[in-house]
Design a protein around this motif. Structure first.
Motif, PDB file in Angstrom:
ATOM      1  N   THR A 200      33.183 -55.714  57.296  1.00 58.35           N
ATOM      2  CA  THR A 200      31.917 -56.454  57.430  1.00 58.35           C
ATOM      3  C   THR A 200      31.043 -55.928  58.566  1.00 58.35           C
ATOM      4  O   THR A 200      29.908 -56.378  58.729  1.00 58.35           O
ATOM      5  N   LEU A 201      31.566 -54.999  59.353  1.00 57.37           N
ATOM      6  CA  LEU A 201      30.810 -54.464  60.489  1.00 57.37           C
ATOM      7  C   LEU A 201      30.210 -53.111  60.149  1.00 57.37           C
ATOM      8  O   LEU A 201      30.733 -52.372  59.318  1.00 57.37           O
ATOM      9  N   THR A 202      29.117 -52.779  60.795  1.00 63.05           N
ATOM     10  CA  THR A 202      28.506 -51.459  60.617  1.00 63.05           C
ATOM     11  C   THR A 202      29.372 -50.399  61.317  1.00 63.05           C
ATOM     12  O   THR A 202      30.275 -50.719  62.099  1.00 63.05           O
ATOM     13  N   ALA A 203      29.051 -49.136  61.052  1.00 59.15           N
ATOM     14  CA  ALA A 203      29.779 -48.056  61.722  1.00 59.15           C
ATOM     15  C   ALA A 203      29.657 -48.193  63.238  1.00 59.15           C
ATOM     16  O   ALA A 203      30.644 -48.063  63.967  1.00 59.15           O
TER      17      ALA A 203
ATOM     18  N   ARG B 120      27.893 -49.747  56.468  1.00 54.20           N
ATOM     19  CA  ARG B 120      29.205 -50.374  56.502  1.00 54.20           C
ATOM     20  C   ARG B 120      30.236 -49.440  55.852  1.00 54.20           C
ATOM     21  O   ARG B 120      29.861 -48.504  55.135  1.00 54.20           O
ATOM     22  N   PRO B 121      31.519 -49.667  56.119  1.00 53.09           N
ATOM     23  CA  PRO B 121      32.542 -48.736  55.646  1.00 53.09           C
ATOM     24  C   PRO B 121      32.469 -48.390  54.163  1.00 53.09           C
ATOM     25  O   PRO B 121      32.663 -47.229  53.784  1.00 53.09           O
ATOM     26  N   HIS B 122      32.152 -49.374  53.313  1.00 56.15           N
ATOM     27  CA  HIS B 122      32.131 -49.092  51.874  1.00 56.15           C
ATOM     28  C   HIS B 122      30.969 -48.169  51.484  1.00 56.15           C
ATOM     29  O   HIS B 122      30.949 -47.633  50.377  1.00 56.15           O
ATOM     30  N   GLU B 123      30.038 -47.992  52.404  1.00 55.39           N
ATOM     31  CA  GLU B 123      28.906 -47.097  52.156  1.00 55.39           C
ATOM     32  C   GLU B 123      29.148 -45.686  52.704  1.00 55.39           C
ATOM     33  O   GLU B 123      28.266 -44.841  52.636  1.00 55.39           O
ATOM     34  N   LEU B 124      30.342 -45.458  53.238  1.00 58.73           N
ATOM     35  CA  LEU B 124      30.690 -44.172  53.842  1.00 58.73           C
ATOM     36  C   LEU B 124      31.788 -43.488  53.036  1.00 58.73           C
ATOM     37  O   LEU B 124      32.625 -44.158  52.417  1.00 58.73           O
ATOM     38  N   SER B 125      31.808 -42.171  53.073  1.00 61.52           N
ATOM     39  CA  SER B 125      32.897 -41.425  52.448  1.00 61.52           C
ATOM     40  C   SER B 125      34.149 -41.564  53.309  1.00 61.52           C
ATOM     41  O   SER B 125      34.105 -42.035  54.454  1.00 61.52           O
ATOM     42  N   GLY B 126      35.298 -41.117  52.763  1.00 65.28           N
ATOM     43  CA  GLY B 126      36.538 -41.178  53.529  1.00 65.28           C
ATOM     44  C   GLY B 126      36.440 -40.383  54.818  1.00 65.28           C
ATOM     45  O   GLY B 126      36.895 -40.833  55.879  1.00 65.28           O
TER      46      GLY B 126
ATOM     47  N   SER C 115      24.997 -39.884  63.440  1.00 61.44           N
ATOM     48  CA  SER C 115      23.774 -40.509  63.952  1.00 61.44           C
ATOM     49  C   SER C 115      22.988 -41.249  62.883  1.00 61.44           C
ATOM     50  O   SER C 115      22.393 -42.306  63.147  1.00 61.44           O
ATOM     51  N   ASP C 116      22.987 -40.717  61.654  1.00 54.87           N
ATOM     52  CA  ASP C 116      22.226 -41.363  60.575  1.00 54.87           C
ATOM     53  C   ASP C 116      23.092 -42.281  59.725  1.00 54.87           C
ATOM     54  O   ASP C 116      22.677 -42.710  58.648  1.00 54.87           O
ATOM     55  N   ARG C 117      24.295 -42.596  60.192  1.00 53.79           N
ATOM     56  CA  ARG C 117      25.208 -43.459  59.429  1.00 53.79           C
ATOM     57  C   ARG C 117      25.635 -44.695  60.224  1.00 53.79           C
ATOM     58  O   ARG C 117      26.446 -45.488  59.743  1.00 53.79           O
ATOM     59  N   LEU C 118      25.077 -44.879  61.398  1.00 56.08           N
ATOM     60  CA  LEU C 118      25.549 -45.952  62.272  1.00 56.08           C
ATOM     61  C   LEU C 118      25.275 -47.341  61.714  1.00 56.08           C
ATOM     62  O   LEU C 118      25.989 -48.296  62.038  1.00 56.08           O
TER      63      LEU C 118
ATOM     64  N   LEU D  96      27.665 -42.977  73.623  1.00 56.29           N
ATOM     65  CA  LEU D  96      27.742 -43.331  72.210  1.00 56.29           C
ATOM     66  C   LEU D  96      26.858 -42.411  71.382  1.00 56.29           C
ATOM     67  O   LEU D  96      27.268 -41.917  70.318  1.00 56.29           O
ATOM     68  N   GLN D  97      25.659 -42.170  71.863  1.00 55.19           N
ATOM     69  CA  GLN D  97      24.739 -41.289  71.130  1.00 55.19           C
ATOM     70  C   GLN D  97      25.268 -39.854  71.083  1.00 55.19           C
ATOM     71  O   GLN D  97      25.156 -39.174  70.057  1.00 55.19           O
ATOM     72  N   GLN D  98      25.867 -39.400  72.170  1.00 52.01           N
ATOM     73  CA  GLN D  98      26.412 -38.040  72.201  1.00 52.01           C
ATOM     74  C   GLN D  98      27.574 -37.897  71.225  1.00 52.01           C
ATOM     75  O   GLN D  98      27.657 -36.919  70.469  1.00 52.01           O
ATOM     76  N   ILE D  99      28.466 -38.877  71.229  1.00 51.36           N
ATOM     77  CA  ILE D  99      29.603 -38.846  70.305  1.00 51.36           C
ATOM     78  C   ILE D  99      29.114 -38.871  68.860  1.00 51.36           C
ATOM     79  O   ILE D  99      29.574 -38.102  68.012  1.00 51.36           O
ATOM     80  N   SER D 100      28.187 -39.776  68.580  1.00 55.57           N
ATOM     81  CA  SER D 100      27.677 -39.929  67.212  1.00 55.57           C
ATOM     82  C   SER D 100      27.027 -38.641  66.740  1.00 55.57           C
ATOM     83  O   SER D 100      27.209 -38.217  65.590  1.00 55.57           O
ATOM     84  N   SER D 101      26.278 -37.989  67.623  1.00 57.95           N
ATOM     85  CA  SER D 101      25.633 -36.737  67.267  1.00 57.95           C
ATOM     86  C   SER D 101      26.663 -35.638  67.025  1.00 57.95           C
ATOM     87  O   SER D 101      26.587 -34.908  66.028  1.00 57.95           O
ATOM     88  N   THR D 102      27.633 -35.533  67.920  1.00 57.22           N
ATOM     89  CA  THR D 102      28.671 -34.498  67.794  1.00 57.22           C
ATOM     90  C   THR D 102      29.462 -34.671  66.500  1.00 57.22           C
ATOM     91  O   THR D 102      29.820 -33.683  65.840  1.00 57.22           O
ATOM     92  N   LEU D 103      29.734 -35.917  66.133  1.00 57.93           N
ATOM     93  CA  LEU D 103      30.537 -36.193  64.936  1.00 57.93           C
ATOM     94  C   LEU D 103      29.688 -36.327  63.673  1.00 57.93           C
ATOM     95  O   LEU D 103      30.218 -36.628  62.602  1.00 57.93           O
ATOM     96  N   GLY D 104      28.381 -36.116  63.787  1.00 55.47           N
ATOM     97  CA  GLY D 104      27.522 -36.175  62.610  1.00 55.47           C
ATOM     98  C   GLY D 104      27.348 -37.561  62.038  1.00 55.47           C
ATOM     99  O   GLY D 104      27.220 -37.735  60.817  1.00 55.47           O
TER     100      GLY D 104
END
Length: 262
Positions: free
Chosen positions: A121-124, A160-166, A154-157, A144-152
Motif C-alpha cells: 500500500t506504500l509508494t516506492a 506502488r510495488p504492483h506498478e513496478l517490475s521485479g 527517480s521516476d518511480r518513487l 535519498l535523491q542520490q540513491i534513487s538516481s544511482t539506482l534508476g
C-alpha cells in the motif's frame, strides 16, 4: 594462488584472519552454533573466525547444509551463537540486550532478501524511507535523491510495488537498505526471484554501491554467476570455513563448489 590446508586439492584461496576486528565492517572470532542436543545435535557452524573488510562485496557459498545461512544470520545479529564473539562496525554484539541489538540492526545494518518485502500500500519512496520513519528519524533528502538516481528509481518513487517490475522492486529494497548508510548490507539470495538479466542488473547495482558509495556487502548465494560479482567468495562445508576465492569467474567458482560436493 595458495591453497588452505583443509581445502580439497585444486581449490585456490587461503583464509586470512587478522588479529583484531578493528576497522572492519564485520568480524567473527571462534563462533559456533548448534541446534538440538546430544546425539541429535546439528553443528551448523564450527569455530568460525573471519573478517569482512569495509567497502567490499563478499559472497558466502557452500553445499546445502554447509552453514552459510546460519553464519549470515549470526553475523547480522538475527540469531545468537553458542560460543565466540561477533562485531559489527567495531561494536561487540555478542550478548547485547535485545533492545540494543534491535536498535543496532535498525540503524547500522541493511537487509536485502529474496522476497522483496515491500509494503504493497506504500509508494516506492515510502517503502525506502519506512525504517527511518518507524525509528522516528529524519530522512536525508539529498542522500535519498542520490540513491534513487544511482539506482534508476527517480521516476518511480510515486509508484506502488504492483506498478513496478521485479527488478525495480528489488532496487527499492536495495535503496531502503542503503538509506541509513549502514555498516553492512546482508543479502540472502537477493536475486533468487529474478530472471537472469534482471538479476545481473541488481548485482551490478550492489557492486556499484561498494565502488561508488563505500558500502560493505555480505551475500549468501548458491549461484556461481551471482557470486562472481563479489570481490571475494568464502567457501563453507559442514559448518567450517574451507577456503576462499578472489575476483573469480563463474567457472572457477563452480569448480570449487564441485570439489566441495555442492
Amino acid at each position: 594462488m595458495t591453497t588452505s590446508t583443509n581445502l580439497p586439492a585444486g581449490v585456490p584461496g587461503a583464509l586470512a584472519v587478522s588479529a583484531t576486528p578493528e576497522g572492519g565492517a564485520v568480524a567473527a572470532r571462534g563462533v559456533s552454533k548448534s541446534y538440538g542436543r546430544g546425539e541429535t545435535a546439528v553443528h551448523a557452524i564450527r569455530d568460525v573466525s573471519l573478517d569482512f573488510a569495509r567497502e567490499h562485496f563478499t559472497a558466502i557459498m557452500g553445499p546445502s547444509g554447509s552453514g552459510k545461512s546460519t553464519l549470515m544470520h549470526c553475523l547480522a545479529g538475527l540469531d545468537s551463537v553458542d560460543s565466540g564473539r561477533l562485531w559489527i562496525g567495531g561494536t561487540d554484539i555478542t550478548g547485547l540486550p535485545d533492545a540494543e541489538l534491535t536498535r543496532l540492526r535498525r540503524e547500522r545494518v541493511g537487509f536485502v532478501f529474496q522476497a522483496f518485502n515491500l509494503v504493497p500500500t506504500l509508494t516506492a519512496e515510502q517503502n525506502i524511507t519506512l525504517p527511518v520513519a518507524l525509528a522516528g528519524g529524519t530522512v536525508d533528502v539529498d542522500w535519498l535523491q542520490q540513491i534513487s538516481s544511482t539506482l534508476g528509481l527517480s521516476d518511480r518513487l510515486s509508484h506502488r510495488p504492483h506498478e513496478l517490475s521485479g527488478g525495480q522492486q528489488q532496487r527499492v529494497a536495495v535503496a531502503r537498505a542503503l538509506l541509513t548508510r549502514p555498516d553492512v548490507i546482508f543479502g540472502d539470495e537477493p536475486t533468487g526471484n529474478l530472471d537472469s538479466a534482471t538479476g545481473a542488473e541488481v548485482l551490478s547495482l550492489l557492486r556499484r554501491s561498494c565502488r561508488e558509495m563505500g558500502q560493505s556487502i555480505i551475500m549468501v548465494t548458491h549461484d556461481p554467476v551471482a557470486a562472481s560479482y563479489a570481490d571475494r567468495v568464502v567457501l563453507m562445508k559442514d559448518g567450517e570455513l574451507v577456503g576462499e576465492l578472489e575476483q573469480s569467474t563463474p567457472d572457477a567458482i563452480l569448480g570449487a563448489l564441485a570439489q566441495l560436493g555442492a
